[in-house]
Design an enzyme around this catalytic site. Structure first.
Site, mmCIF file in Angstrom:
data_model
loop_
_atom_site.group_PDB
_atom_site.id
_atom_site.type_symbol
_atom_site.label_atom_id
_atom_site.label_comp_id
_atom_site.label_asym_id
_atom_site.label_seq_id
_atom_site.Cartn_x
_atom_site.Cartn_y
_atom_site.Cartn_z
ATOM 1 N N CYS A 197 0.930 -1.142 -0.032
ATOM 2 C CA CYS A 197 -0.058 -0.004 -0.119
ATOM 3 C C CYS A 197 0.915 1.368 -0.045
ATOM 4 C CB CYS A 197 -0.895 0.044 1.259
ATOM 5 S SG CYS A 197 -2.204 -1.253 1.350
ATOM 6 N N HIS A 236 -9.202 3.721 -1.445
ATOM 7 C CA HIS A 236 -7.670 3.501 -1.123
ATOM 8 C C HIS A 236 -7.264 2.769 -2.407
ATOM 9 C CE1 HIS A 236 -4.308 1.825 0.410
ATOM 10 N NE2 HIS A 236 -4.675 0.891 1.147
ATOM 11 N N CYS A 254 0.436 2.371 6.499
ATOM 12 C CA CYS A 254 0.448 0.958 6.806
ATOM 13 C C CYS A 254 0.583 0.015 5.794
ATOM 14 C CB CYS A 254 -0.578 0.271 7.651
ATOM 15 S SG CYS A 254 -2.173 0.307 7.344
#
Length: 390
Positions: A91, A346, A376
């Site tokens: 990510c 996201h 994260c």
């Protein structure tokens, strides 16, 4: 010593990552190219001066395979002489791309770089690159003999460890939607977003009418009898409503040095101040933002109170709330003030650059000096970046 500055940053609207999403009809390469092209057009940089394009992408398979950054650069109309490379820190991939670009500029290896990110989850569903295969291998399995867990279970374990209630998670998520909707209504995303000719002009996943009471009616997203037996402490508070959705989107950031910016007549928006990346417990997986924040502050010689704005990726509400419990950051006034990934979305490989785009604008809108971004990442990793508004 050379520095690294951000001249500008842009992003696309964020679409829902499904076949009916507003950006699902756009090829990932073209979506990515749109952000790169808009950045070049807006800054007026001679594209032949770009030393490299460093891009984040998580699902590097199918339409996002074959070093997708190269094809996006060509689709954007950059000269064939401009190289490009695709990186994967899950990510945090495009946040890592920003780090690599800035570090290259500081080292003198680059003068002008684009750091960008792409994820079209309608075209490349999450986990596609694994193709059902064992991506860990026997030695990792031996090291973690009890077995690692999916991210949703990590989010539940974090909620349990920090004693977070369902009400807290849902309230946080609803606030994210309300803040993002207000930011759009007030024009606070106008500078950030470069719409396409197709799809919505605004982020598709934002639900302005969402409330904690509405979210309270959703079922736990990851409940399973096996996990209940293995982790009896889990309260099953994580739902689709207090987690980030699945999305399509791209973002791009132009990075150079102060000296080069002056020579080219470019006006930087911020200086890239400090960087950190950490490894953390791969079982809890998503808690790396806590040590990453401490590490980047230490490297910067700053205290938490020196930071005027935080962008903490809302992969799950429990991650941000655990981070806040450990850091003491002002959740009401300084953290994700224009909403976060729970509402905005996201798109994995694009999220790092999207957060940076947002952080720049928040600092300018509030008159803040220092901003801190942290993300994260799967496998128990996290990036953290501090920028200083110019």
């Amino acid at each position: 010593m050379r520095d690294a500055v951000i001249v500008d940053a842009v992003r696309t609207p964020i679409g829902k990552g499904r076949a009916t999403g507003t950006l699902a009809g756009v090829h990932p390469v073209d979506l990515h190219a749109h952000a790169i092209r808009a950045l070049v057009d807006r800054t007026g940089i001679d594209p032949a001066l770009i030393d490299d394009v460093i891009s984040g992408a998580v699902g590097q398979i199918g339409e996002q395979s074959g070093n997708t950054a190269r094809w996006a650069a060509l689709a954007a109309g950059l000269p064939e002489s401009v190289p490009a490379v695709t990186v994967d820190r899950q990510c945090g991939s495009s946040q890592q791309a920003i780090h690599f670009a800035a570090q290259g500029v500081i080292a003198g290896a680059y003068d002008v770089v684009i750091a960008s990110g792409i994820e079209s989850m309608s075209h490349v569903p999450i986990g596609s690159q694994r193709d059902g295969r064992d991506f860990l291998g026997p030695q990792v399995a031996n090291r973690y003999a009890d077995g690692l867990v999916p991210q949703g279970i990590s989010a539940e374990l974090i909620a349990a460890k920090w004693g977070l209630t369902r009400e807290q998670l849902d309230t946080f998520a609803a606030t994210s939607h309300q803040r993002a909707a207000a930011a759009w209504a007030d024009g606070r995303f106008d500078r950030d977003v470069v719409p396409l000719k197709v799809g919505a002009d605004e982020d598709e996943s934002i639900r302005p009418s969402t409330t904690a009471d509405i979210l309270a009616g959703l079922k736990p997203a990851f409940y399973n009898d096996y996990w209940t037996t293995r982790f009896p402490q889990i309260g099953w508070h994580v739902t689709a409503g207090n987690s980030s959705p699945i999305n399509d989107g791209a973002a791009a950031v132009l990075i150079t040095s102060s000296e080069t910016a002056q020579r080219l007549g470019l006006k930087p928006r911020a200086r890239l101040h400090s960087f950190a990346v950490v490894g953390d417990d791969p079982l809890l997986m998503l808690t790396g933002v806590i040590p990453a924040t401490a590490k980047v502050l230490d490297r910067a010689g700053l205290a938490l109170s020196d930071i005027d704005a935080f962008e903490v990726n809302e992969a799950f509400a429990s991650v941000v709330l655990a981070w806040q419990a450990e850091t003491g950051a002002d959740l009401a006034k300084k953290v994700n003030v224009n909403g976060g990934a729970t509402a905005i979305g996201h798109p994995l490989g694009a999220s790092g650059a999207r957060l940076m785009t947002t952080l720049l604008s928040v600092l300018e809108q509030t008159g803040g000096r220092y901003g801190l971004q942290t993300m994260c990442e799967a496998g128990g990793l996290a990036n953290a970046t501090i920028i200083e508004r110019i």
